[in-house]
Design a protein around this motif. Structure first.
Motif: not given
Length: 136
Positions: A14-35
């Motif tokens: 599968i192919t996907k473009i990694i968006s800013d929204e993907n990264v921000k949502q994953f940070a919220k879901i996972s708690g990975d808030l590394n700056p």
């Protein structure tokens, strides 16, 4: 679903473009808030000079291939090795690909990789999956 037609050498991706929204949502879901993932100011001062996506977010694409394409529905992840080779930046187009290496009964071993739009591997590894046996 289990397919008697799975064979060594089979591939899916599968192919996907990694968006800013993907990264921000994953940070919220996972708690990975590394700056390095969420702060442009912080990321600009790193060796990467811009924000990078979480590695585990990218490996989720491998899970999507395994669950939806090969082996597909009913497959159960047993293990996954990962080697992170290169960063993934916001806006990168990433392809996750799996290839069947071995089949022993209902246990399938697959080579897994994620690569970017210039065919540079960013993550490689190996997955072991249990496939469901069905009497269809």
């Amino acid at each position: 679903m289990y397919s008697k037609n799975i064979k060594i050498g089979d591939k899916a991706s599968i192919t996907k473009i990694i968006s800013d929204e993907n990264v921000k949502q994953f940070a919220k879901i996972s708690g990975d808030l590394n700056p390095i993932h969420i702060s442009d100011d912080y990321a600009n001062k790193t060796i990467f000079k811009k924000r990078i996506a979480q590695g585990i977010l990218i490996t989720g694409l491998i899970s999507a291939v395994l669950a939806n394409k090969l082996p597909g529905e009913g497959s159960i992840y047993l293990s996954q090795t990962l080697k992170f080779l290169k960063p993934v930046f916001i806006g990168d187009e990433i392809t996750a690909e799996v290839e069947v290496l071995d089949i022993k009964g209902n246990i399938v071993t697959l080579y897994t990789c994620c690569f970017n739009n210039i065919n540079v591997d960013v993550i490689v590894g190996e997955a072991v999956i249990m496939i469901e046996r069905r009497n269809n």
